[in-house]
Each structure stands twice: as C-alpha cells, then as structure tokens.
Design a protein around this motif. Sequence first.
Motif, PDB file in Angstrom:
ATOM      1  N   LYS A   1       0.831  -1.196   0.000  1.00  0.00           N
ATOM      2  CA  LYS A   1       0.000   0.000   0.000  1.00  0.00           C
ATOM      3  C   LYS A   1       0.868   1.250   0.000  1.00  0.00           C
ATOM      4  O   LYS A   1       0.560   2.244  -0.684  1.00  0.00           O
ATOM      5  N   PHE A   2       1.957   1.220   0.771  1.00  0.00           N
ATOM      6  CA  PHE A   2       2.862   2.355   0.829  1.00  0.00           C
ATOM      7  C   PHE A   2       3.506   2.601  -0.533  1.00  0.00           C
ATOM      8  O   PHE A   2       3.603   3.747  -0.988  1.00  0.00           O
ATOM      9  N   ARG A   3       3.939   1.523  -1.183  1.00  0.00           N
ATOM     10  CA  ARG A   3       4.561   1.645  -2.506  1.00  0.00           C
ATOM     11  C   ARG A   3       3.579   2.242  -3.519  1.00  0.00           C
ATOM     12  O   ARG A   3       3.936   3.126  -4.304  1.00  0.00           O
ATOM     13  N   LEU A   4       2.351   1.753  -3.521  1.00  0.00           N
ATOM     14  CA  LEU A   4       1.359   2.236  -4.471  1.00  0.00           C
ATOM     15  C   LEU A   4       1.022   3.699  -4.228  1.00  0.00           C
ATOM     16  O   LEU A   4       0.807   4.473  -5.171  1.00  0.00           O
ATOM     17  N   LYS A   5       0.978   4.086  -2.964  1.00  0.00           N
ATOM     18  CA  LYS A   5       0.703   5.490  -2.649  1.00  0.00           C
ATOM     19  C   LYS A   5       1.833   6.380  -3.153  1.00  0.00           C
ATOM     20  O   LYS A   5       1.588   7.445  -3.753  1.00  0.00           O
ATOM     21  N   ALA A   6       3.084   5.953  -2.921  1.00  0.00           N
ATOM     22  CA  ALA A   6       4.239   6.721  -3.395  1.00  0.00           C
ATOM     23  C   ALA A   6       4.242   6.790  -4.925  1.00  0.00           C
ATOM     24  O   ALA A   6       4.519   7.838  -5.518  1.00  0.00           O
TER      25      ALA A   6
ATOM     26  N   GLY B   1       1.615   6.566  -6.917  1.00  0.00           N
ATOM     27  CA  GLY B   1       0.533   7.436  -7.353  1.00  0.00           C
ATOM     28  C   GLY B   1       0.868   8.907  -7.196  1.00  0.00           C
ATOM     29  O   GLY B   1       0.591   9.718  -8.085  1.00  0.00           O
ATOM     30  N   LEU B   2       1.478   9.266  -6.074  1.00  0.00           N
ATOM     31  CA  LEU B   2       1.861  10.657  -5.852  1.00  0.00           C
ATOM     32  C   LEU B   2       2.915  11.113  -6.856  1.00  0.00           C
ATOM     33  O   LEU B   2       2.846  12.221  -7.392  1.00  0.00           O
TER      34      LEU B   2
ATOM     35  N   SER C   1       1.292  11.438 -10.382  1.00  0.00           N
ATOM     36  CA  SER C   1       0.453  12.631 -10.537  1.00  0.00           C
ATOM     37  C   SER C   1       1.301  13.896 -10.601  1.00  0.00           C
ATOM     38  O   SER C   1       1.025  14.807 -11.388  1.00  0.00           O
TER      39      SER C   1
END
Length: 251
Positions: A2-7, A9-10, A13
């Motif tokens: 989840k942390f990897r995907l959030k990083a 995505g940020l 973007s």
Amino acid sequence: MKFRLKAFGLHLSGSASALTLVLGAFWLCWYRWPGWYLASALEIVGIVVMVDLVLGPTLTLIVANPGKPRRELTRDIAIIVVVQLIALAYGGVTLWSGRPLYYTFSGDRLEIVQASDLKADDINAGRRENPDLAPYWYRRPQWIWAPLPENPDEAKKIAMSTALGGADVIQMPRLFRPWERGLPELRRHLRKLDELKSFAPAEKSTLKRRLADLGLPADQPNTMIMWGGSRRLLAVFDLRTLTIQALIRAD
C-alpha cells in the motif's frame, strides 16, 4: 504494498502535472498542427514522457520500501526526481530551440522555419529592417511570403549561397513580406497532385484517397508541397480564396 502504491501514485500525478504544464505550453504556443509533425517534435516528447511519466514513477514504486530509513528513502527519490528534471529540461530546451517560427511560401513550395534555422545576425537584421515580421520569443508561428529581393545582384548572391549550402531567403526575416502579398505568386505555382514529383505513386494514391475522404478534388491545380526537413505534407488550397483547406500526410 500500500505504501509503494501510494508513493507511485503521488509521483505519477506530480510528474504528469509538470509534464502537462510544460508540453501543453509548447503545444498551445508553437507546436500545433502542422508544427509538431514537420518539426518531428514527437521524437523528443516520446523520450521525455518515457523518462518522466514511465521510468520515474516506476523506480519510485521499486525503491519505496516502508522499511527503509526515511533519510535513505528521501535520497533515493530525490535522485530519481533530479534525473526526471534533467530529462524535462533537455526536452524543454530542445523544443524551444526547434520551435516553429514561420511557415513560408518561397519559390514553388511551403516550408517550416524553426528557431534553430535562424542566425543571430539575421534575426537582428530582421528586427531592425522588418520589425513587423521579425521573430521575437513571444510570437507564435507566422505565415509569411519570402521572395527573393528585387535587386538582381542581391537575388543572385542569395541563390548562389543557397546552392552552396548557405543561408536561404527563408532564413532572412528582413526580406519577409506579408502572406497576403504573395498569394498572386502562389497561385501561379499551384499544381495538380499528379504533377508533384516529390510524392511517389503509392503516396499519391494515399493522398487521393484522403482527399476523397475530405470531399476535396484531386484533379485540380490546387496543391503545393510543404516541407519540414525530410517530412512532407500536401497543402490543398481553395482556388477561389487561396485559403488552405487541408494539410495532408502522405505516410
């Protein structure tokens, strides 16, 4: 994960926003059709997009390990961002130096003139002698007529220079004239598609098919070739008003 995907995505973007801002400004100001095609801009844009929109966020996805010390993670992402910024700067400088400044009618053809085609001396001479049509950084591409000078000696000198690989009249803004003043001369050089020697038979077949799709005639003397480096377009004119009806790719 989840942390990897959030990083990821940020980072994605942020990269997309920066890329859209830079490339959007170039497209809106200088690279609208036919500029992006004749100037081969997509080759540069492809490299920048690959680095900034694909490689950068993907590397962040790989290095964004929540178990890493914050300082180490910050360093890794900073390195990735620096590489992205270098790629973006490279793309921006290349697009700026190659931006279309003019679409010219000269002789029997249309041609694109990019910023890199003009020397500083010719730019300065244009600003002194022909300021209305001279290139300035804030100006968008202009459609102009670039005739040889009326002085036969000067015209002969330019023709000889061009033949020997020197500057052509389309690289001399001091000699540019408004597009509308060249239309009578342009009309004299319009040809039927079949009379244009720069297109191969297979290309002519493709062009005729595309003309038919647009509802434009293929048997009238209403066409002229448009050059941009090694790339070519077929310019189709309205014989009544001499406005350009279409610029068509042959490939």
